[in-house]
Scaffold this motif. Structure first.
Motif, PDB file in Angstrom:
ATOM      1  N   ASP A 131     -49.661  63.562 -97.903  1.00  0.00           N
ATOM      2  CA  ASP A 131     -50.063  64.650 -98.811  1.00  0.00           C
ATOM      3  C   ASP A 131     -48.868  65.530 -99.156  1.00  0.00           C
ATOM      4  OD1 ASP A 131     -52.688  63.889 -99.019  1.00  0.00           O
ATOM      5  OD2 ASP A 131     -53.364  65.138 -97.344  1.00  0.00           O
ATOM      6  N   PHE A 132     -48.001  65.770 -98.168  1.00  0.00           N
ATOM      7  CA  PHE A 132     -46.788  66.549 -98.422  1.00  0.00           C
ATOM      8  C   PHE A 132     -45.925  65.845 -99.462  1.00  0.00           C
ATOM      9  CE2 PHE A 132     -42.334  67.529 -97.707  1.00  0.00           C
ATOM     10  CZ  PHE A 132     -42.323  68.901 -97.524  1.00  0.00           C
ATOM     11  N   ILE A 133     -45.768  64.539 -99.317  1.00  0.00           N
ATOM     12  CA  ILE A 133     -44.934  63.757-100.240  1.00  0.00           C
ATOM     13  C   ILE A 133     -45.547  63.746-101.641  1.00  0.00           C
ATOM     14  CG2 ILE A 133     -44.162  61.407-100.769  1.00  0.00           C
ATOM     15  CD1 ILE A 133     -43.642  61.050 -97.782  1.00  0.00           C
ATOM     16  N   ARG A 134     -46.870  63.662-101.716  1.00  0.00           N
ATOM     17  CA  ARG A 134     -47.524  63.669-103.026  1.00  0.00           C
ATOM     18  C   ARG A 134     -47.314  64.990-103.751  1.00  0.00           C
ATOM     19  NH1 ARG A 134     -51.985  61.488 -99.858  1.00  0.00           N
ATOM     20  NH2 ARG A 134     -51.999  59.203-100.043  1.00  0.00           N
ATOM     21  N   GLY A 135     -47.022  66.050-103.006  1.00  0.00           N
ATOM     22  CA  GLY A 135     -46.814  67.362-103.612  1.00  0.00           C
ATOM     23  C   GLY A 135     -45.391  67.633-104.059  1.00  0.00           C
TER      24      GLY A 135
ATOM     25  N   LYS B  12     -42.277  67.718-106.326  1.00  0.00           N
ATOM     26  CA  LYS B  12     -42.066  67.740-107.766  1.00  0.00           C
ATOM     27  C   LYS B  12     -40.579  67.552-108.101  1.00  0.00           C
ATOM     28  CE  LYS B  12     -46.417  68.821-108.272  1.00  0.00           C
ATOM     29  NZ  LYS B  12     -47.386  67.772-108.711  1.00  0.00           N
ATOM     30  N   LEU B  13     -40.340  67.267-109.366  1.00  0.00           N
ATOM     31  CA  LEU B  13     -38.954  67.104-109.823  1.00  0.00           C
ATOM     32  C   LEU B  13     -38.162  68.394-109.606  1.00  0.00           C
ATOM     33  CD1 LEU B  13     -36.767  65.398-111.167  1.00  0.00           C
ATOM     34  CD2 LEU B  13     -37.672  66.100-113.391  1.00  0.00           C
ATOM     35  N   THR B  14     -38.801  69.539-109.768  1.00  0.00           N
ATOM     36  CA  THR B  14     -38.111  70.817-109.559  1.00  0.00           C
ATOM     37  C   THR B  14     -37.677  70.976-108.105  1.00  0.00           C
ATOM     38  OG1 THR B  14     -40.298  71.847-109.307  1.00  0.00           O
ATOM     39  CG2 THR B  14     -39.231  72.027-111.472  1.00  0.00           C
ATOM     40  N   ASP B  15     -38.458  70.440-107.159  1.00  0.00           N
ATOM     41  CA  ASP B  15     -38.058  70.471-105.747  1.00  0.00           C
ATOM     42  C   ASP B  15     -36.784  69.660-105.535  1.00  0.00           C
ATOM     43  OD1 ASP B  15     -40.370  71.942-105.087  1.00  0.00           O
ATOM     44  OD2 ASP B  15     -41.540  70.101-104.840  1.00  0.00           O
ATOM     45  N   ILE B  16     -36.711  68.534-106.224  1.00  0.00           N
ATOM     46  CA  ILE B  16     -35.534  67.670-106.089  1.00  0.00           C
ATOM     47  C   ILE B  16     -34.305  68.345-106.695  1.00  0.00           C
ATOM     48  CG2 ILE B  16     -34.557  65.430-106.706  1.00  0.00           C
ATOM     49  CD1 ILE B  16     -37.416  64.317-106.653  1.00  0.00           C
ATOM     50  N   TYR B  17     -34.491  69.031-107.832  1.00  0.00           N
ATOM     51  CA  TYR B  17     -33.384  69.771-108.422  1.00  0.00           C
ATOM     52  C   TYR B  17     -32.873  70.848-107.457  1.00  0.00           C
ATOM     53  CZ  TYR B  17     -34.194  67.731-113.074  1.00  0.00           C
ATOM     54  OH  TYR B  17     -34.311  66.868-114.131  1.00  0.00           O
TER      55      TYR B  17
ATOM     56  N   PHE C 254     -38.824  56.812-103.774  1.00  0.00           N
ATOM     57  CA  PHE C 254     -40.045  57.110-104.511  1.00  0.00           C
ATOM     58  C   PHE C 254     -40.541  55.908-105.319  1.00  0.00           C
ATOM     59  CE2 PHE C 254     -38.840  61.497-103.578  1.00  0.00           C
ATOM     60  CZ  PHE C 254     -40.076  62.030-103.244  1.00  0.00           C
ATOM     61  N   LYS C 255     -39.630  55.050-105.752  1.00  0.00           N
ATOM     62  CA  LYS C 255     -40.039  53.818-106.424  1.00  0.00           C
ATOM     63  C   LYS C 255     -40.820  52.932-105.455  1.00  0.00           C
ATOM     64  CE  LYS C 255     -38.179  49.825-108.940  1.00  0.00           C
ATOM     65  NZ  LYS C 255     -36.939  49.150-109.427  1.00  0.00           N
ATOM     66  N   PHE C 256     -40.339  52.868-104.209  1.00  0.00           N
ATOM     67  CA  PHE C 256     -41.042  52.104-103.176  1.00  0.00           C
ATOM     68  C   PHE C 256     -42.424  52.702-102.912  1.00  0.00           C
ATOM     69  CE2 PHE C 256     -42.187  52.276 -98.645  1.00  0.00           C
ATOM     70  CZ  PHE C 256     -42.420  50.932 -98.392  1.00  0.00           C
ATOM     71  N   LEU C 257     -42.495  54.021-102.822  1.00  0.00           N
ATOM     72  CA  LEU C 257     -43.767  54.683-102.537  1.00  0.00           C
ATOM     73  C   LEU C 257     -44.794  54.440-103.641  1.00  0.00           C
ATOM     74  CD1 LEU C 257     -42.630  58.152-101.099  1.00  0.00           C
ATOM     75  CD2 LEU C 257     -43.368  56.116 -99.842  1.00  0.00           C
ATOM     76  N   GLN C 258     -44.316  54.340-104.880  1.00  0.00           N
ATOM     77  CA  GLN C 258     -45.240  54.133-105.998  1.00  0.00           C
ATOM     78  C   GLN C 258     -45.611  52.658-106.180  1.00  0.00           C
ATOM     79  OE1 GLN C 258     -43.757  54.783-110.039  1.00  0.00           O
ATOM     80  NE2 GLN C 258     -45.717  55.737-110.602  1.00  0.00           N
ATOM     81  N   ASN C 259     -44.610  51.797-106.178  1.00  0.00           N
ATOM     82  CA  ASN C 259     -44.852  50.399-106.538  1.00  0.00           C
ATOM     83  C   ASN C 259     -45.234  49.494-105.374  1.00  0.00           C
ATOM     84  OD1 ASN C 259     -44.165  51.138-109.152  1.00  0.00           O
ATOM     85  ND2 ASN C 259     -42.037  50.476-108.941  1.00  0.00           N
TER      86      ASN C 259
ATOM     87  N   ILE D 215     -48.023  57.146-103.826  1.00  0.00           N
ATOM     88  CA  ILE D 215     -48.051  58.140-104.901  1.00  0.00           C
ATOM     89  C   ILE D 215     -48.444  57.478-106.220  1.00  0.00           C
ATOM     90  CG2 ILE D 215     -46.339  59.644-103.809  1.00  0.00           C
ATOM     91  CD1 ILE D 215     -44.203  58.418-105.625  1.00  0.00           C
ATOM     92  N   ASP D 216     -49.065  58.266-107.074  1.00  0.00           N
ATOM     93  CA  ASP D 216     -49.432  57.775-108.400  1.00  0.00           C
ATOM     94  C   ASP D 216     -48.353  58.092-109.424  1.00  0.00           C
ATOM     95  OD1 ASP D 216     -51.933  56.809-107.536  1.00  0.00           O
ATOM     96  OD2 ASP D 216     -52.801  58.819-107.686  1.00  0.00           O
ATOM     97  N   GLU D 217     -47.682  59.240-109.246  1.00  0.00           N
ATOM     98  CA  GLU D 217     -46.619  59.646-110.162  1.00  0.00           C
ATOM     99  C   GLU D 217     -45.297  59.749-109.416  1.00  0.00           C
ATOM    100  OE1 GLU D 217     -47.625  63.188-112.239  1.00  0.00           O
ATOM    101  OE2 GLU D 217     -49.525  62.406-113.013  1.00  0.00           O
ATOM    102  N   ASN D 218     -44.278  59.181-110.016  1.00  0.00           N
ATOM    103  CA  ASN D 218     -42.943  59.174-109.414  1.00  0.00           C
ATOM    104  C   ASN D 218     -42.143  60.356-109.952  1.00  0.00           C
ATOM    105  OD1 ASN D 218     -40.337  58.691-108.568  1.00  0.00           O
ATOM    106  ND2 ASN D 218     -40.365  56.505-109.032  1.00  0.00           N
ATOM    107  N   PRO D 219     -41.799  61.338-109.096  1.00  0.00           N
ATOM    108  CA  PRO D 219     -41.084  62.524-109.584  1.00  0.00           C
ATOM    109  C   PRO D 219     -39.629  62.247-109.952  1.00  0.00           C
ATOM    110  CG  PRO D 219     -41.292  62.606-107.199  1.00  0.00           C
ATOM    111  CD  PRO D 219     -42.117  61.446-107.658  1.00  0.00           C
ATOM    112  N   THR D 220     -39.114  61.061-109.625  1.00  0.00           N
ATOM    113  CA  THR D 220     -37.706  60.772-109.905  1.00  0.00           C
ATOM    114  C   THR D 220     -37.497  59.965-111.180  1.00  0.00           C
ATOM    115  OG1 THR D 220     -37.658  58.717-108.602  1.00  0.00           O
ATOM    116  CG2 THR D 220     -37.218  60.780-107.432  1.00  0.00           C
ATOM    117  N   LEU D 221     -38.574  59.679-111.918  1.00  0.00           N
ATOM    118  CA  LEU D 221     -38.426  58.852-113.122  1.00  0.00           C
ATOM    119  C   LEU D 221     -37.479  59.481-114.134  1.00  0.00           C
ATOM    120  CD1 LEU D 221     -42.045  57.495-113.808  1.00  0.00           C
ATOM    121  CD2 LEU D 221     -40.039  56.244-112.983  1.00  0.00           C
ATOM    122  N   GLU D 222     -37.513  60.808-114.255  1.00  0.00           N
ATOM    123  CA  GLU D 222     -36.646  61.504-115.201  1.00  0.00           C
ATOM    124  C   GLU D 222     -35.393  62.074-114.539  1.00  0.00           C
ATOM    125  OE1 GLU D 222     -37.268  61.465-118.410  1.00  0.00           O
ATOM    126  OE2 GLU D 222     -39.131  60.356-118.056  1.00  0.00           O
TER     127      GLU D 222
END
Length: 456
Positions: A201-205, A207-212, A240-245, A250-257
């Motif tokens: 649940d923590f990982i699903r939360g 966001k891209l802004t957290d990574i920035y 995150f690609k591994f976590l999604q695919n 996760i359903d949405e990958n925050p690192t796509l952009e």
């Protein structure tokens, strides 16, 4: 006077466990060099002899770059915590005493006590302490363990790559826990923050802004350069690609952009032909390790192998003028030995003494003064020593710089085409090898001189 502070040769050519050696694989930037200069100045201002003189740079990396606690340092070097506090205070690397007094020994149950020789005990315990082992250890969150196992068993990544990903992602999780205000125990040091409680649940939360925010942290507060940050971005995108695919966490990958920092092209640092000859000729022929060290330098300068490849050379893999080694990414390749290498090997093998070496270590070509397979840190130290003795002071030269030297000399003087050089060096991508096409300053100089206007 405290015995631990007396002059001793205990730490000269100190041999670290493999788990600790990996921590030294960091790039020191200009800011680090300035701080190190100050650290050495503090040491020389003492005007007294200290046994830790030989490990000052190591202490800087472990305490300043990796933020290891005094208890962790004490166990690595086989001394008391108070001794480490004295060292760091004298060097100007200490934390304030109030903070130091609050530090709890979180790793007391990991059996990091030194053995009879003053060396830290190796094995799974110390691996867990620094979070770099692939074993199913409780120091990782489940998602990270699954990812690292995937990299090893499915993707076939090298152990060094996997360790790097583990370190970068652990740092990421620690930052997020601080950033999101989840740390309740303020006496914890950053490197002591646990990550095994990171939930899905923590990982699903995230966001891209957290990574920035994380990338800003490693740039501004940890002073990571573009290459270090690019590696961290690669680790995050892969995770995150591994976590999604694959893991379907996760359903949405925050690192796509997420974009990687633009990398400046690095010109390789290398020795000139004359400097290479000076280095080989500068070795003391009366030194007991002369033939071993000469052989090591000769292989570096002629074959361009990596440090890890040299340390892991199996003596049974030498067949005539060929040597089979396991390179980056666990890929096997053949190294061809020229006349100089064969002569250096023959001279070393004549004096190589394995009478006190264990059966396990006898298979390794190079043996240390402690009658063990030579490790990376020992080779780094001997390269540094011999380059200093040769009077080569323009730059910091490491075993990797000798690899650059071999590649540059082959390209510049041997008329080696870029594809052949790629195979010799074991590069996966030709773009990595192409840096050597830009180092021939002499040809550029001659090109400018050939300009018909040059004689005006």
């Amino acid at each position: 006077m405290n015995k631990a502070r007396n002059k001793t040769f205990k730490y000269k050519n100190y041999e670290y466990p493999e788990e600790i050696l990996s921590l030294f694989e960091v790039d020191l930037n200009n800011a680090d060099r300035k701080r190190l200069h100050k650290v050495y100045s503090n040491f020389y201002d003492l005007e007294a002899e200290r046994g830790y003189e030989y490990i000052i740079e190591d202490l800087y990396i472990l305490s300043y770059k990796h933020k290891l606690s005094t208890s962790e340092l004490a166990n690595i070097y086989g001394v008391g915590v108070r001794t480490i506090q004295i060292w760091l205070k004298e060097l100007g690397l200490n934390r304030d005493l109030k903070t130091a007094s609050k530090i709890k020994d979180k790793n007391s149950n990991l059996n990091l006590s030194p053995n009879g020789n003053g060396q830290a005990i190796t094995g799974s315990d110390i691996s867990e302490t620094f979070g770099i082992e692939l074993a199913d250890t409780s120091t990782y969150p489940e998602t990270l363990k699954d990812f690292l196992n995937y990299l090893e068993t499915i993707k076939g990544k090298s152990s060094n790559t996997i360790k790097g990903y583990a370190i970068d992602l652990t740092l990421f999780f620690r930052f997020l826990k601080v950033y999101k205000g989840l740390i309740k125990d303020t006496s914890l040091e950053f490197g002591e923050i646990p990550t095994n409680d990171i939930t899905k649940d923590f990982i699903r939360g995230i966001k891209l802004t957290d990574i920035y925010a994380y990338l800003s942290f490693v740039e501004k507060q940890r002073e990571n350069g573009t290459h270090a940050r690019a590696r961290k971005v690669a680790a995050l995108k892969s995770f995150f690609k591994f976590l999604q695919n694959k893991a379907k966490v996760i359903d949405e990958n925050p690192t796509l952009e997420l974009e990687s920092p633009k990398l400046d092209k690095r010109q390789p640092v290398y020795l000139t032909l004359d400097q290479s000859l000076e280095l080989l000729n500068s070795l003391d022929t009366t030194d007991k390790n002369y033939y071993r060290d000469y052989c090591i330098l000769t292989l570096f300068l002629n074959c361009g192998m990596r440090l890890s490849e040299l340390c892991s050379i199996n003596i049974e893999k030498i067949k005539g003028d060929t040597l089979t080694i396991i390179g980056k990414g666990n890929k096997e390749r053949t190294v061809y030995l020229n006349e100089a290498c064969l002569k250096a090997l023959d001279n070393y093998l004549k004096v190589r003494d394995v009478s006190k070496v264990s059966e396990e270590d006898k298979k390794y070509l190079f043996i240390s003064g402690r009658n063990k397979a030579i490790n990376k840190r020992t080779v780094e130290l001997l390269v540094k020593k011999h380059i200093g003795n040769a009077g080569i002071v323009d730059g910091k030269y490491t075993p990797h710089k000798l690899r650059h030297t071999a590649a540059t000399l082959m390209y510049k003087y041997g008329n080696v085409d870029i594809r052949s050089l790629q195979n010799i060096l074991g590069h996966e991508s030709i773009s990595t090898t192409q840096i050597y096409t830009h180092v021939d300053d002499d040809s550029l100089r001659e090109a400018v001189k050939s300009n018909p206007l040059s004689k005006l």
